[in-house]
Design an enzyme around this catalytic site. Structure first.
Site, PDB file in Angstrom:
ATOM      1  N   HIS A  89      -8.882  -0.446  -9.171  1.00  0.00           N
ATOM      2  CA  HIS A  89      -8.776  -1.669  -8.369  1.00  0.00           C
ATOM      3  C   HIS A  89     -10.063  -1.833  -7.555  1.00  0.00           C
ATOM      4  CE1 HIS A  89      -7.414  -4.573  -5.410  1.00  0.00           C
ATOM      5  NE2 HIS A  89      -6.408  -4.845  -6.215  1.00  0.00           N
ATOM      6  N   GLY A 130      -0.671  -9.338  -5.246  1.00  0.00           N
ATOM      7  CA  GLY A 130      -0.787  -8.564  -4.011  1.00  0.00           C
ATOM      8  C   GLY A 130       0.136  -9.119  -2.940  1.00  0.00           C
ATOM      9  N   GLY A 131      -0.411  -9.961  -2.073  1.00  0.00           N
ATOM     10  CA  GLY A 131       0.335 -10.473  -0.919  1.00  0.00           C
ATOM     11  C   GLY A 131       1.694 -11.050  -1.267  1.00  0.00           C
ATOM     12  N   SER A 146      -4.854 -13.944  -5.360  1.00  0.00           N
ATOM     13  CA  SER A 146      -4.225 -15.099  -4.693  1.00  0.00           C
ATOM     14  C   SER A 146      -3.243 -15.850  -5.575  1.00  0.00           C
ATOM     15  CB  SER A 146      -5.299 -16.048  -4.134  1.00  0.00           C
ATOM     16  OG  SER A 146      -6.055 -15.389  -3.144  1.00  0.00           O
ATOM     17  N   GLU A 174     -10.502  -2.579  -4.618  1.00  0.00           N
ATOM     18  CA  GLU A 174     -10.434  -1.951  -3.290  1.00  0.00           C
ATOM     19  C   GLU A 174     -10.737  -0.462  -3.388  1.00  0.00           C
ATOM     20  OE1 GLU A 174      -6.570  -3.504  -2.369  1.00  0.00           O
ATOM     21  OE2 GLU A 174      -7.442  -5.512  -2.236  1.00  0.00           O
ATOM     22  N   ASN A 220       1.509  -5.296  -6.696  1.00  0.00           N
ATOM     23  CA  ASN A 220       0.727  -4.216  -6.094  1.00  0.00           C
ATOM     24  C   ASN A 220       0.944  -4.294  -4.586  1.00  0.00           C
ATOM     25  OD1 ASN A 220      -1.158  -2.437  -5.151  1.00  0.00           O
ATOM     26  ND2 ASN A 220      -2.957  -3.570  -5.900  1.00  0.00           N
ATOM     27  N   TRP A 221       1.751  -3.377  -4.084  1.00  0.00           N
ATOM     28  CA  TRP A 221       2.109  -3.418  -2.659  1.00  0.00           C
ATOM     29  C   TRP A 221       0.961  -2.926  -1.785  1.00  0.00           C
ATOM     30  CZ3 TRP A 221       7.870  -1.260  -2.344  1.00  0.00           C
ATOM     31  CH2 TRP A 221       8.692  -2.094  -3.136  1.00  0.00           C
ATOM     32  N   LYS A 222      -0.051  -2.334  -2.402  1.00  0.00           N
ATOM     33  CA  LYS A 222      -1.201  -1.784  -1.661  1.00  0.00           C
ATOM     34  C   LYS A 222      -0.684  -0.858  -0.549  1.00  0.00           C
ATOM     35  CE  LYS A 222      -3.890  -5.753  -3.117  1.00  0.00           C
ATOM     36  NZ  LYS A 222      -4.998  -6.673  -2.867  1.00  0.00           N
ATOM     37  N   GLY A 275      -6.788 -11.802  -1.889  1.00  0.00           N
ATOM     38  CA  GLY A 275      -6.379 -11.928  -0.496  1.00  0.00           C
ATOM     39  C   GLY A 275      -7.064 -13.054   0.257  1.00  0.00           C
ATOM     40  N   GLU A 313      -9.398  -9.348 -11.937  1.00  0.00           N
ATOM     41  CA  GLU A 313      -9.225  -9.728 -10.538  1.00  0.00           C
ATOM     42  C   GLU A 313     -10.594 -10.003  -9.926  1.00  0.00           C
ATOM     43  OE1 GLU A 313      -5.227  -8.066  -8.948  1.00  0.00           O
ATOM     44  OE2 GLU A 313      -6.789  -6.595  -8.558  1.00  0.00           O
TER      45      GLU A 313
END
Ligand code: 13P
Length: 243
Positions: free
Chosen positions: A97, A226-227, A205, A99, A12-14, A173, A167
């Site tokens: 998600h 993610g990251g 994470s 977010e 997920n590149w967000k 993150g 999640e």
């Protein structure tokens, strides 16, 4: 892992990457995506979906969106229809998600309607659930996730190959990860609620150093990254850890 289920490693590149960086990242993922047991998926920001679909054509790496609207089309400025993603060659869409639940006030009912729209358009929805730190500390994690699942998954979800991503909000993150026992317990509860076929991903994470242990847990059928998905070498290392 769950016997009979092919693992899915999803990036997920967000809201990250320039246009140039998106091309570079997609090309590096494509170059390393051979001979993997896991299915690979990348979910770029909307402006890059068409380009990344083109770059991934014939590679076996799937592409997904990060959201879609409930409606087929119409007067919804700034939104994207599931059919548009499908038209470009996307196969998946991330929905609900945390977010989006936080930034846009998305409710279980809205996520459910979006997932139904995605299925109707021929996309596989990846529905995200997970508790906050306060809920975890109050011993409510399993109850919160169970309620999110019952509220967010539409009819026909399992038959459409729908994916669930657990999640925990406090693990996203932050570098913090639940204990393996806590992940296993939560995933066992989701498995009992959802049945044998649904792919259950863990997200929060995940990185090369913890992926193997997490992916080895019963009922963990992959990861939503993610990251670490923004660094091709890390994303591919996680994919290799899936077997
Ligand atoms: P991080 O891997 O950066 O914690 O993000 C997880 C996530 O939210 C994926 O959807």
């Amino acid at each position: 892992m769950t016997p009979g289920i092919r693992p899915l490693i999803a990036g997920n590149w967000k809201m990250n990457a320039s246009a140039r960086e998106a091309v570079d990242l997609a090309q590096a993922v494509r170059a390393g995506a051979t001979g993997l047991a896991a299915e690979l998926l990348v979910c770029p920001p909307f402006p890059y979906v068409a380009g990344v679909c083109g770059l991934m054509a014939g590679s076996g790496v799937a592409v997904g969106g990060q959201d879609c609207h409930t409606a087929v089309k119409g007067a919804h400025t700034g939104d994207v229809a599931a059919a548009m993603l499908k038209d470009l060659g996307a196969a998946y869409v991330i929905l609900g998600h945390s977010e989006r639940r936080a930034d846009h006030g998305e409710t279980d009912a809205l996520v459910r309607a979006k997932a139904a729209a995605a299925i109707a358009a021929g996309l596989v929805p990846i529905v995200c659930v997970g508790e906050t730190l306060a809920q975890r500390e109050a011993g409510q994690a399993e109850a919160v996730v169970a309620a999110q699942l019952s509220g967010s998954l539409p009819e026909g979800f399992e038959a459409a190959g729908g994916v669930v991503a657990y999640e925990p909000v406090w693990a996203i993150g932050t570098g913090k990860v639940p204990t393996e026992a806590d992940i296993a317990a939560l995933h066992a509860a989701m498995r009992a609620q959802l049945g044998a076929k649904t792919r259950l991903l863990y997200g929060g994470s995940m990185k090369p150093s913890n992926a193997q242990a997490i992916l080895a847990l019963a009922n963990v059928d992959g990861g939503l990254i993610g990251g670490a998905a923004l660094v091709a070498a890390d994303f591919l290392a996680i994919a290799k850890a899936a077997g």
